[in-house]
Design a protein around this motif. Structure first.
Motif, mmCIF file in Angstrom:
data_model
loop_
_atom_site.group_PDB
_atom_site.id
_atom_site.type_symbol
_atom_site.label_atom_id
_atom_site.label_comp_id
_atom_site.label_asym_id
_atom_site.label_seq_id
_atom_site.Cartn_x
_atom_site.Cartn_y
_atom_site.Cartn_z
ATOM 1 N N VAL A 1 -55.683 -8.419 8.242
ATOM 2 C CA VAL A 1 -56.957 -8.461 8.953
ATOM 3 C C VAL A 1 -57.881 -9.527 8.381
ATOM 4 C CG1 VAL A 1 -59.023 -7.155 9.561
ATOM 5 C CG2 VAL A 1 -56.799 -6.036 9.589
ATOM 6 N N HIS A 2 -57.947 -9.645 7.049
ATOM 7 C CA HIS A 2 -58.882 -10.615 6.477
ATOM 8 C C HIS A 2 -58.467 -12.050 6.809
ATOM 9 C CE1 HIS A 2 -55.773 -10.660 3.297
ATOM 10 N NE2 HIS A 2 -56.241 -11.854 2.999
ATOM 11 N N VAL A 3 -57.169 -12.299 6.978
ATOM 12 C CA VAL A 3 -56.713 -13.633 7.385
ATOM 13 C C VAL A 3 -57.178 -13.940 8.807
ATOM 14 C CG1 VAL A 3 -54.688 -15.085 7.827
ATOM 15 C CG2 VAL A 3 -54.720 -13.550 5.845
ATOM 16 N N LYS A 4 -57.092 -12.940 9.679
ATOM 17 C CA LYS A 4 -57.547 -13.116 11.065
ATOM 18 C C LYS A 4 -59.055 -13.374 11.130
ATOM 19 C CE LYS A 4 -53.908 -9.929 12.352
ATOM 20 N NZ LYS A 4 -53.591 -8.534 12.686
ATOM 21 N N LEU A 5 -59.798 -12.734 10.256
ATOM 22 C CA LEU A 5 -61.245 -12.968 10.205
ATOM 23 C C LEU A 5 -61.560 -14.382 9.735
ATOM 24 C CD1 LEU A 5 -62.384 -9.536 8.744
ATOM 25 C CD2 LEU A 5 -62.956 -10.434 11.005
ATOM 26 N N TYR A 6 -60.806 -14.885 8.750
ATOM 27 C CA TYR A 6 -61.003 -16.259 8.304
ATOM 28 C C TYR A 6 -60.640 -17.256 9.413
ATOM 29 C CZ TYR A 6 -61.868 -14.928 3.439
ATOM 30 O OH TYR A 6 -62.410 -14.413 2.290
#
Length: 415
Positions: A365-370
């Motif tokens: 999820v944090h990669v998608k947010l970046y």
């Protein structure tokens, strides 16, 4: 009630009826038909068809059938999908998903073309600026249309595991057929019918428009629009809402998003004539940027119920900017090539959805947010360049008898 506003309301309520049925079905696909991955496969097929339908058909269909005919034909694909869900199997869902996908881009391109022509026609008669009226019409449309998310999600929340009624899609087709004024009649009012361009010219118009550097810069707007919608509907609902609160809250959280989106849509349509579109784009970018950063830092817990609704509401505030202002911007900048411009818009927005759903299963999820942060930054930079160019062209003095460079730029794409 004035003629143009009546047509805006007919289109808006037609889409409301159509997407109340479709929206509820879409949100339940993976839950209702989880066996052997039928629901997910159907959605993937649907968006694949949408990508294909964005490349060539919209300008061709709009020229041959008119906006009303294109809307009616495309709506039939949505009705077929609803019927396919009533008799759900691999032999019904996959073919009807393809039909819906192939009709999606022509449907939205025809709708955007219709509202743009109505807005410019009414502005000419009323002595107003075309972009202001077009903004108001898109704001009214998205106020009514986005409320379909409220009703569709309410159905899926209160009657989880049951398909919404298929009848509203049929009512949408009947409403458009009976009450929508054909767009050719409206064009005749604003200056007469023009000679139809050659078949091959229409067929290739979607690609020829890339000669305009403004379009090459602006493709990031619909791409980001698809990415951020895909993130909300797949990642936020699954990784935040479902994990912390349970799947029974997903529909209610999405209702908050749709309600905020609908109310802000009509608000932006009204205030854009005073604030200008740049201020609204800044508002949308700052709001969503803040949400993304907060989601990176937030660790959701079940006792933070209100926070889940705050995030979805703020996401709706930002999404209303992308939906109303993007469509109005394309209609204003590419007024002479609006069918091809809106086809390009749907192509890149569909690509954004496909990318968002494509990396959904193997990226954290944090990669998608970046990724959202990076694409949003690039999108606003490219948009800023277009606004600077438009501002210079608008203020550049012209010799007597010389055309405005901003108008000539688009005309070049037609030759």
């Amino acid at each position: 009630m004035e003629r143009s506003l009546r047509n805006v309301l007919v289109v808006s309520f037609g889409f409301l009826l159509l997407f109340t049925a479709y929206g509820g079905l879409q949100s339940l696909q993976s839950s209702l038909y989880s066996e052997e991955g039928l629901g997910v496969t159907a959605l993937s097929t649907l968006y694949g068809g949408m990508l294909l339908s964005s490349i060539v058909p919209p300008p061709l269909l709009i020229q041959r059938l008119g906006c009303k005919g294109t809307i009616l034909l495309s709506m039939c694909g949505y009705v077929a999908f609803s019927v396919g869900n009533f008799f759900a199997s691999w032999y019904t869902l996959i073919p009807t998903s393809i039909l819906l996908g192939l009709g999606a881009a022509p449907l939205w391109s025809a709708q955007c073309t219709y509202l743009t022509i109505l807005g410019n026609t009414h502005a000419e008669k009323a002595g107003k600026r075309g972009k202001d009226v077009v903004n108001q019409y898109f704001g009214t449309f998205f106020l009514i249309f986005q409320s379909s998310g409220v009703w569709g999600n309410l159905i899926s929340s209160l009657v989880f595991g049951q398909t919404p009624s298929q009848g509203s899609g049929v009512l949408a087709v009947l409403m458009i057929a009976a009450f929508l004024e054909p767009i050719r009649d409206v064009q005749q009012q604003s200056g007469g019918e023009k000679k139809s361009p050659p078949f091959w010219s229409t067929l290739l118009s979607t690609f020829k428009l890339y000669r305009d550097k403004r379009l090459c810069l602006l493709i990031l707007l619909p791409l980001y629009s698809g990415l951020q919608q895909g993130f909300l509907s797949s990642e936020y609902t699954r990784s935040y809402v479902t994990c912390a609160l349970g799947i029974q809250f997903v529909g209610y959280v999405m209702i908050c998003f749709s309600a905020a989106d609908a109310l802000c849509s009509v608000l932006y349509g009204k205030v854009s004539q005073y604030t200008g579109r740049v201020a609204l784009y800044v508002l949308g970018a700052v709001t969503q940027l803040s949400c993304v950063i907060a989601l990176l830092l937030w660790r959701p817990r079940a006792d933070q119920l209100a926070v889940f609704f705050v995030f979805s509401g703020l996401w709706g505030v930002a999404d209303a900017v992308w939906q109303t202002q993007n469509n109005a911007l394309y209609g204003v900048l590419f007024e002479k090539s609006k069918e091809a411009a809106f086809a390009n818009y749907r192509l890149w927005e569909a690509l954004g959805f496909v990318i968002a759903f494509g990396y959904s299963t193997f990226l954290c999820v944090h990669v998608k947010l970046y990724i959202l942060l990076g694409v949003l930054s690039l999108t606003m930079a490219a948009y800023g360049i277009v606004e600077c160019v438009e501002s210079k062209n608008a203020t550049r003095p012209c010799d007597p008898g010389q055309a405005n460079p901003a108008e000539d730029k688009e005309a070049e794409t037609k030759t």
